[in-house]
Design a protein around this motif. Sequence first.
Motif, PDB file in Angstrom:
ATOM      1  N   TRP B 281      20.808  34.955  54.055  1.00 36.85           N
ATOM      2  CA  TRP B 281      21.441  33.630  54.114  1.00 36.85           C
ATOM      3  C   TRP B 281      20.910  32.706  53.030  1.00 36.85           C
ATOM      4  CZ3 TRP B 281      18.308  29.426  55.072  1.00 36.85           C
ATOM      5  CH2 TRP B 281      17.065  29.678  55.644  1.00 36.85           C
ATOM      6  N   VAL B 282      19.683  32.954  52.539  1.00 38.77           N
ATOM      7  CA  VAL B 282      19.169  32.147  51.425  1.00 38.77           C
ATOM      8  C   VAL B 282      19.851  32.584  50.141  1.00 38.77           C
ATOM      9  CG1 VAL B 282      17.122  31.523  50.079  1.00 38.77           C
ATOM     10  CG2 VAL B 282      16.947  31.776  52.556  1.00 38.77           C
ATOM     11  N   ASN B 283      20.076  33.887  50.027  1.00 38.13           N
ATOM     12  CA  ASN B 283      20.662  34.388  48.799  1.00 38.13           C
ATOM     13  C   ASN B 283      22.131  34.019  48.634  1.00 38.13           C
ATOM     14  OD1 ASN B 283      18.441  35.603  47.551  1.00 38.13           O
ATOM     15  ND2 ASN B 283      18.458  37.119  49.183  1.00 38.13           N
ATOM     16  N   ALA B 284      22.742  33.570  49.696  1.00 38.25           N
ATOM     17  CA  ALA B 284      24.116  33.078  49.562  1.00 38.25           C
ATOM     18  C   ALA B 284      24.157  31.932  48.542  1.00 38.25           C
ATOM     19  CB  ALA B 284      24.635  32.592  50.917  1.00 38.25           C
ATOM     20  N   PHE B 285      23.088  31.130  48.542  1.00 45.31           N
ATOM     21  CA  PHE B 285      23.011  30.032  47.580  1.00 45.31           C
ATOM     22  C   PHE B 285      21.531  29.708  47.377  1.00 45.31           C
ATOM     23  CE2 PHE B 285      23.046  25.485  46.411  1.00 45.31           C
ATOM     24  CZ  PHE B 285      23.794  25.594  45.256  1.00 45.31           C
ATOM     25  N   PRO B 286      20.883  30.376  46.419  1.00 43.07           N
ATOM     26  CA  PRO B 286      19.426  30.239  46.296  1.00 43.07           C
ATOM     27  C   PRO B 286      18.991  28.998  45.510  1.00 43.07           C
ATOM     28  CG  PRO B 286      20.199  31.871  44.747  1.00 43.07           C
ATOM     29  CD  PRO B 286      21.411  31.363  45.465  1.00 43.07           C
ATOM     30  N   PHE B 287      19.601  27.860  45.777  1.00 42.50           N
ATOM     31  CA  PHE B 287      19.211  26.611  45.116  1.00 42.50           C
ATOM     32  C   PHE B 287      19.080  25.529  46.185  1.00 42.50           C
ATOM     33  CE2 PHE B 287      21.527  29.088  41.987  1.00 42.50           C
ATOM     34  CZ  PHE B 287      20.648  29.064  40.919  1.00 42.50           C
ATOM     35  N   ASP B 288      18.601  24.371  45.772  1.00 42.39           N
ATOM     36  CA  ASP B 288      18.452  23.274  46.727  1.00 42.39           C
ATOM     37  C   ASP B 288      19.839  22.818  47.195  1.00 42.39           C
ATOM     38  OD1 ASP B 288      17.931  20.929  48.094  1.00 42.39           O
ATOM     39  OD2 ASP B 288      16.313  20.323  46.759  1.00 42.39           O
ATOM     40  N   GLY B 289      20.058  22.850  48.520  1.00 42.40           N
ATOM     41  CA  GLY B 289      21.356  22.482  49.093  1.00 42.40           C
ATOM     42  C   GLY B 289      21.753  21.040  48.850  1.00 42.40           C
ATOM     43  N   GLN B 290      20.825  20.229  48.334  1.00 45.12           N
ATOM     44  CA  GLN B 290      21.152  18.819  48.072  1.00 45.12           C
ATOM     45  C   GLN B 290      22.336  18.662  47.134  1.00 45.12           C
ATOM     46  OE1 GLN B 290      18.276  15.592  47.269  1.00 45.12           O
ATOM     47  NE2 GLN B 290      16.749  17.197  47.406  1.00 45.12           N
ATOM     48  N   VAL B 291      22.528  19.658  46.250  1.00 44.99           N
ATOM     49  CA  VAL B 291      23.604  19.507  45.248  1.00 44.99           C
ATOM     50  C   VAL B 291      24.986  19.485  45.904  1.00 44.99           C
ATOM     51  CG1 VAL B 291      22.298  20.539  43.365  1.00 44.99           C
ATOM     52  CG2 VAL B 291      23.733  21.983  44.806  1.00 44.99           C
ATOM     53  N   LEU B 292      25.041  19.863  47.179  1.00 44.78           N
ATOM     54  CA  LEU B 292      26.336  19.812  47.872  1.00 44.78           C
ATOM     55  C   LEU B 292      26.624  18.440  48.451  1.00 44.78           C
ATOM     56  CD1 LEU B 292      25.916  23.285  49.383  1.00 44.78           C
ATOM     57  CD2 LEU B 292      27.953  22.574  48.155  1.00 44.78           C
ATOM     58  N   LEU B 293      25.654  17.546  48.371  1.00 45.76           N
ATOM     59  CA  LEU B 293      25.842  16.196  48.914  1.00 45.76           C
ATOM     60  C   LEU B 293      26.107  15.264  47.734  1.00 45.76           C
ATOM     61  CD1 LEU B 293      22.792  16.250  51.360  1.00 45.76           C
ATOM     62  CD2 LEU B 293      25.134  17.014  51.789  1.00 45.76           C
ATOM     63  N   PRO B 294      27.351  14.799  47.573  1.00 49.90           N
ATOM     64  CA  PRO B 294      27.708  14.032  46.373  1.00 49.90           C
ATOM     65  C   PRO B 294      26.770  12.857  46.092  1.00 49.90           C
ATOM     66  CG  PRO B 294      29.655  14.556  47.667  1.00 49.90           C
ATOM     67  CD  PRO B 294      28.483  15.017  48.468  1.00 49.90           C
ATOM     68  N   GLU B 295      26.298  12.180  47.139  1.00 50.95           N
ATOM     69  CA  GLU B 295      25.461  11.001  46.897  1.00 50.95           C
ATOM     70  C   GLU B 295      24.072  11.374  46.374  1.00 50.95           C
ATOM     71  OE1 GLU B 295      26.379  12.119  49.774  1.00 50.95           O
ATOM     72  OE2 GLU B 295      24.757  12.045  51.243  1.00 50.95           O
ATOM     73  N   ARG B 296      23.722  12.655  46.435  1.00 48.59           N
ATOM     74  CA  ARG B 296      22.392  13.063  45.991  1.00 48.59           C
ATOM     75  C   ARG B 296      22.399  13.623  44.567  1.00 48.59           C
ATOM     76  NH1 ARG B 296      18.344  10.911  47.261  1.00 48.59           N
ATOM     77  NH2 ARG B 296      17.143  12.698  46.499  1.00 48.59           N
ATOM     78  N   LEU B 297      23.574  13.787  44.006  1.00 42.29           N
ATOM     79  CA  LEU B 297      23.629  14.454  42.705  1.00 42.29           C
ATOM     80  C   LEU B 297      22.886  13.689  41.617  1.00 42.29           C
ATOM     81  CD1 LEU B 297      27.130  16.107  42.436  1.00 42.29           C
ATOM     82  CD2 LEU B 297      24.898  17.183  42.352  1.00 42.29           C
TER      83      LEU B 297
END
Lengths: 406, 614
Positions: B281-297
């Motif tokens: 489940w980590v390898n599905a997206f091995p980066f910080d999930g914050q990038v999916l939150l537009p206000e955090r970009l």
Amino acid sequence: MSQDCFVLLPRDGLSVKDGRGWYTSEVGRGHSHPWPLPTTVRGALRAAWGQDLMTTQPGVRMTPAEWEQRSAGVKLTRFVALRRFFAESPFELAHRMWPFPADAVLVGAEKGPVGRVEHLLPHRPAAGRSASTLGPDEDSAREGLWHPRRVSRGKPSTAPRFWSEAEMVCWLLGHDVAVPQELSPEQRTDLHVSIDPSRQTAEDSMLHSRQVVELLRLEREGEKAPRAVEWALGLCCEQPERDAVRGFPSGVLGLGGRRRLTDVERVTPDLFACPPEFKPKASKGLRLVLATPACFARGWLPDGFARDAGLYVGSLPKVAGPVVLRAALVPRAQDVSAWDMVKKEPRQTRRWVPAGAVYFFEKQRGDDFTAEELRALWLASWGGGHEEALGQVLPGVWTPPPASGA
Amino acid sequence: MATQSHVLVLKVGPVQGFIIQSRRTRDLWFGSHLLSQVSRAMALCLKASGAELIFPHPEQLEAPTTAPERGDKGDDDTPKGFPNKVLAIVTGDPESVAKAARTAAKKALLDAWALVRGKCEHLLVEGADAWANEQLDTFLEFHAAWVPQQGEAGYAVALEEAETLLESRRALREFTPWTQLPPAGTHKSSLDGGRPSVLRGKRSKGGEWKGLRIGEREELDALGLLKRAGGDPGQFVPVPSIGLAAWLETASKAHKRELSNLRAACSDRKFTKVRRTDLSWVNAFPFDGQVLLPERLRPCFEEWSEGGDRENIQREAERFREEAVQPLLDVMGVAPYPYVACLCADGDNMGQALRELAFHGGIEAHRKVARALADFTSEAKVIVQSRFRGMLVYAGGDDVLAFVCPPDAVACARELSSAFRRHLAPAIQGVVQEAPTLSVGLGIGHVLESLGQLLNLGRQAEKAAKNAGRNALAILLAKHAGRERLWASSWANPVEPVGRLSQDMALLSSGRLPLSKVHEVEAMSRRFAADVAASHSMEQAGVLVDEVRRILSRAEAGRQESPVSLEDVGLANLSDTDGRKAHAMLQEWVSRVLVAETLERAGRTLDLRKEGEE
């Protein structure tokens, strides 16, 4: 030496930031101590004194360095917590609140949450070294201290921060005390935003918050309807002999982070006196409860004590003859990292014994602590930092267990 | 004459206060791991000196001694969690054995520092070794107590006395003032607030500072730096990624192309990558999930950039959002729900059970429990990380601390509770009257909430589970908007918590129970006194019941008529209670349904893990 006694009534909460900056474990959050430190209060008084001096004495102007030098004579000699119903009556002894002592432990009942307060009493070690302990370093005198223990099992409950004058006097006299009400000031979080002047909107990523101790609040005692109560700081203050300002402090005071407004109410020195109900009999043992944090040169070990044949022997203020330290209940060190307002940089961290710590003593020659000695110890100063009201103690009686075969 | 044997108990700290001082997930993970390794070093030392180990079980020590959880080494290779208390029987001189264990504990800490010191030499301010060494030397709170065993019930009596002695000894937390003073004006650690920083003031943007994610104004003392730089940075899964695990794994199955594009965009920009090949489940997206939150970009891009002006960074962030993030959000149809659950679990009645076992089974009985707990902690790791897409921070003895995505959290909690009872059962059978159970707290907060606050939520929830009679689940929900909601329920209830919440979620998702009705019930009940006088109690109860019935059965404008009864929503007993109880029951019901609503929303349209599934 002039002595000014007054009560500070913070009207907008208090934020007394600890040593963490703003870039903390929670970015953009200022963490506050749960109760203001004497050093913060003294700092505010020194600032107020400087302002009063410059206001009342024409032509006096001080640079920051001069202010630091001349205001060093502003001393805090008493520092107690107070709690009363809102605008109820002038402050009196019954309104005093004391730190919950470390020799009291709240234990649960067999069934249900209602518990009781149990005394932690030091047990004389058994003869020989059949059972023993070891701490983080080598010190046979420390491992030879008696161990305070409770009778009950199970996990103790979280203690409240303060308990009342009546409860503390009862406790110091060695009597049982009912489970105290959970009456403590609480913390709230204030949120702040920065406004972009060009757009008149909040700036992205500039949201920050700070913890604030709320001292004017509604409190509910048991099933009763909630009532407004105000927590306050009772202070006695000495001014520099040559530069005394009449009517000090004048007007409201700025205290803690953002210099939040604090009202001032005059009181008399009687507010800090030994209560008439405290009538101890002569006692073989003495407990000293720290009413304010203490600053000892060697950390947890009180000043004036040294190892002597496997014991800590020393002297106490107001007590005749040498005494033996029998037991010590000391929570983790309180790290105090103040801010130097003149140099605009952090000061070195000081490590204090937190208020509520308890030390047990016997006289080396086996004499009793007299009733006069016990009463004289009421808010006596112990250790360093007298100018910040550090190390003020409350005396309690204690009956040491008899020696084996006695 | 046989040599006298002693029961020896060792305890090392600080634990809670130290772990909670964390800014990055790596601080939390490595701080916890460090304490575990210190305990392990003590236990190994006792074993080497010939002591008979009871807690932890000797077999638990056979795990590797190097490196914390490393995904690239495989899951079997990772060391287990060790509780901060060690218990053993010592024949010979217990004092010298305890002293050796103390030396081993300090050495474990200093060895960990030596590695970090070598790795971070360029980050340290000149002369920092002086006060760093003092910080490390004075950090560990080590206490030991020992009592001789005598007579038939020697072990049980001596253990009880040793535990009491240790607790009494720990009433004195001795300390000394700092003697190694840094230059005037040195700032204090951002995590601790008391210990001076060891970091240099002038910092470059990028390089080692960036790799360790040390902020421009962040200050770390020796212990803080040890937490931040210990281990392999790539092994730590950011909390936002855990919170969005179910969303990301669903995306990896249903929308491979869009997620692959996002991964490639993150790789192109050299975003910090998580290396956990052991966790699918980590390898599905091995980066910080914050990038999916537009206000955090924008804040993310500012942190990761090597320099450049703010406008360029903002433009770059915007381009990334449009090209890489938005296409995935569009096809998923449901936005990521940015909350995470901090799971805190603790065994109930363990102290009493161990006392009974000591008297009726002695050392062997305790050994069996130690073994059972070791097995439980091993399985806890599998449950949390493999079955429920979470990350275990710590599992040692009867304690578990983990982060899980909200849609999986409740089922994960129940499986942990079942595993605990299953492992303990053979070890206590026939001896312990009240079998130990597991109370689990789930504190659900925003993924960007501080780790300290998330831990607080978890701990508060665990306490609420204990207060609910133990053997319970408690969920404390702290959403950005609205007040905190707490709901607790015993695992032994006729309709146990997972089933109860599932029914509520089904009612909510089907539209039969609109949220507006829940809020209406809450508003209505608040208008009545909680502590109604006994003389009016039954009348008030009657009014409350009628009002709730009316609200539930009323048709909502624009909706198909589908009335629900008190029984449907789990309020069947409401009509049998007095006013005070009815009031409390309604408040509890509202909290429960609002918790269920959050869980339903967090898992809507996603592939959820179910208990027992691999």
